[in-house]
Each structure stands twice: as structure tokens, then as C-alpha cells.
Scaffold this motif. Structure first.
Motif, PDB file in Angstrom:
ATOM      1  N   HIS A   1       0.871  -1.177   0.000  1.00 28.84           N
ATOM      2  CA  HIS A   1       0.000   0.000   0.000  1.00 28.84           C
ATOM      3  C   HIS A   1       0.908   1.226   0.000  1.00 28.84           C
ATOM      4  O   HIS A   1       1.601   1.496   0.985  1.00 28.84           O
ATOM      5  N   THR A   2       0.881   1.967  -1.095  1.00 31.01           N
ATOM      6  CA  THR A   2       1.796   3.113  -1.207  1.00 31.01           C
ATOM      7  C   THR A   2       1.523   4.189  -0.162  1.00 31.01           C
ATOM      8  O   THR A   2       2.440   4.920   0.216  1.00 31.01           O
ATOM      9  N   ASP A   3       0.305   4.265   0.326  1.00 28.59           N
ATOM     10  CA  ASP A   3       0.013   5.250   1.368  1.00 28.59           C
ATOM     11  C   ASP A   3       0.572   4.831   2.727  1.00 28.59           C
ATOM     12  O   ASP A   3       0.467   5.580   3.700  1.00 28.59           O
ATOM     13  N   HIS A   4       1.184   3.658   2.794  1.00 30.21           N
ATOM     14  CA  HIS A   4       1.809   3.190   4.030  1.00 30.21           C
ATOM     15  C   HIS A   4       3.322   2.998   3.883  1.00 30.21           C
ATOM     16  O   HIS A   4       3.938   2.290   4.673  1.00 30.21           O
ATOM     17  N   LEU A   5       3.910   3.637   2.883  1.00 25.33           N
ATOM     18  CA  LEU A   5       5.361   3.529   2.701  1.00 25.33           C
ATOM     19  C   LEU A   5       6.125   4.073   3.907  1.00 25.33           C
ATOM     20  O   LEU A   5       7.171   3.550   4.270  1.00 25.33           O
ATOM     21  N   ALA A   6       5.607   5.112   4.551  1.00 24.88           N
ATOM     22  CA  ALA A   6       6.271   5.666   5.738  1.00 24.88           C
ATOM     23  C   ALA A   6       6.366   4.622   6.843  1.00 24.88           C
ATOM     24  O   ALA A   6       7.262   4.686   7.691  1.00 24.88           O
ATOM     25  N   GLY A   7       5.467   3.645   6.823  1.00 25.59           N
ATOM     26  CA  GLY A   7       5.490   2.576   7.813  1.00 25.59           C
ATOM     27  C   GLY A   7       6.777   1.770   7.788  1.00 25.59           C
ATOM     28  O   GLY A   7       7.132   1.139   8.784  1.00 25.59           O
ATOM     29  N   ILE A   8       7.484   1.791   6.664  1.00 26.63           N
ATOM     30  CA  ILE A   8       8.770   1.090   6.583  1.00 26.63           C
ATOM     31  C   ILE A   8       9.700   1.582   7.685  1.00 26.63           C
ATOM     32  O   ILE A   8      10.399   0.798   8.311  1.00 26.63           O
ATOM     33  N   VAL A   9       9.679   2.879   7.943  1.00 25.14           N
ATOM     34  CA  VAL A   9      10.541   3.469   8.972  1.00 25.14           C
ATOM     35  C   VAL A   9       9.809   3.642  10.298  1.00 25.14           C
ATOM     36  O   VAL A   9      10.404   3.498  11.365  1.00 25.14           O
ATOM     37  N   LEU A  10       8.510   3.901  10.264  1.00 23.72           N
ATOM     38  CA  LEU A  10       7.766   4.208  11.493  1.00 23.72           C
ATOM     39  C   LEU A  10       7.323   2.978  12.279  1.00 23.72           C
ATOM     40  O   LEU A  10       7.199   3.036  13.506  1.00 23.72           O
ATOM     41  N   ALA A  11       7.066   1.865  11.605  1.00 25.06           N
ATOM     42  CA  ALA A  11       6.508   0.680  12.270  1.00 25.06           C
ATOM     43  C   ALA A  11       7.308   0.207  13.483  1.00 25.06           C
ATOM     44  O   ALA A  11       6.712  -0.197  14.482  1.00 25.06           O
ATOM     45  N   PRO A  12       8.654   0.236  13.462  1.00 24.47           N
ATOM     46  CA  PRO A  12       9.387  -0.229  14.650  1.00 24.47           C
ATOM     47  C   PRO A  12       9.178   0.634  15.898  1.00 24.47           C
ATOM     48  O   PRO A  12       9.531   0.230  17.001  1.00 24.47           O
ATOM     49  N   PHE A  13       8.608   1.817  15.719  1.00 29.16           N
ATOM     50  CA  PHE A  13       8.385   2.708  16.860  1.00 29.16           C
ATOM     51  C   PHE A  13       6.945   2.647  17.371  1.00 29.16           C
ATOM     52  O   PHE A  13       6.603   3.308  18.344  1.00 29.16           O
TER      53      PHE A  13
END
Length: 184
Positions: free
Chosen positions: A43-55
Motif C-alpha cells: 500500500h503506497t500510502d503506508h510507505l512511511a510505515g517502513i521506517v515508522l513501524a518499529p516505533f
């Protein structure tokens, strides 16, 4: 490889843990609204999750389960030096997140466990590759104390992101191959 000063290590690790706790508190009081920034594969609208998910974490218990292993693995990774700590951490976050985004099942993936598994993989492979007694001893210690983590890469039902575990482990191993030179 010289370890970063111990006070620096403690300051970075305690700050990292504090950020995780503050983010979880905000997520908790906001009705878990920050979870929307987690990683959703393809989901391109969740690309930021690549960096944010671990937090981000699914619950206070999820966060609590990650805090101690994360702190211990970070402390052990710091034995490779300050610069390598930051390089490895960034590379593991991006590589594991990108791989989950590309290959993971369609769900919201959050949690620092992918990073924990990444550190685990790094410390095992890095210890062997380094050829240095200190790093090899760390690898043996990590294998003995945290070897049970390997069960977490097995696909299971439920809400556990085994993908983050598996791809974190592989990312850590790859990063160790890239960053830790073989010494005799």
C-alpha cells in the motif's frame, strides 16, 4: 572496532526506549490512532510505515515484551562502535521494513521486534565474520540466551508479524555481511 563510551551507550538506549514509551502512551490515549502509520504491505500510502513501524506497538504489553531484548541487543551492538551501531540500525530498519512491505501478508505490521530480530541476526553473523574474540563471544552469548527467537520466524496464526521477525533476522545477517569485515 572500539565500543562507544558506556555513558553514550546508556544515553542513546534510554532515549530510544523513552521515545518508544512516549509514542505508545500517545497511541494509547489517542485510541490507537498512531497505528494507522504502521506498515501495510504493498500500500503506497503506508510507505512511511517502513521506517515508522518499529516505533509503534499494538498494545502496552507488546511494547513491554520488546523493551528488554531491544535494550540488550542495542548494548551488544554498541560493542562494534558508535558509527556501526547507527549504520546497522538504519539499514536493518529500512531493509526489514522494505522486505515486509514487498512480501508480507496484508495486515498492519508494527513493533520493534523486527529490529530485535535484526540485531540478533547481525550479532550472530557479525560475530562469526569479525574473527575477533569479543564479537564471537557476543555471538555465542546471544545464540545461547536468545536462540529461542528462531521459533518466532515460523508462520503462525494470530496477530504476530512473523514476517517482521523473519525479514528482520535476514536483514541483520545481510547488514553484518556488508558492514563487518573478515579479520584473521
Amino acid at each position: 572496532m572500539t565500543a562507544a563510551p558506556f555513558r553514550y551507550q546508556l544515553r542513546v538506549i534510554s532515549t530510544w526506549l523513552l521515545v518508544l514509551v512516549v509514542v505508545e502512551f500517545i497511541n494509547l490515549v489517542s485510541g490507537r490512532s498512531l497505528t494507522a502509520f504502521g506498515l501495510v504491505p504493498r500500500h503506497t500510502d503506508h510507505l512511511a510505515g517502513i521506517v515508522l513501524a518499529p516505533f509503534l506497538h499494538g498494545s502496552p504489553w507488546h511494547l513491554a515484551a520488546n523493551l528488554l531484548p531491544l535494550a540488550i541487543m542495542q548494548l551488544l551492538l554498541f560493542q562494534y562502535g558508535r558509527r556501526l551501531f547507527w549504520q546497522a540500525s538504519a539499514m536493518i530498519i529500512v531493509l526489514s521494513g522494505l522486505t515486509v512491505w514487498l512480501l508480507g501478508r496484508d495486515a498492519i505490521h508494527v513493533g520493534a521486534s523486527g529490529l530485535v530480530y535484526g540485531y540478533f541476526g547481525f550479532l550472530l553473523v557479525g560475530g562469526v565474520r569479525s574473527g575477533q574474540l569479543r564479537q564471537m563471544a557476543i555471538a555465542v552469548l546471544v545464540a545461547v540466551v536468545y536462540g529461542g527467537l528462531l521459533y518466532g520466524v515460523v508462520p503462525r496464526g494470530g496477530q504476530i508479524s512473523w514476517e517482521y521477525h523473519l525479514f528482520g533476522l535476514l536483514a541483520g545477517a545481510i547488514v553484518a555481511i556488508i558492514l563487518v569485515g573478515k579479520r584473521r
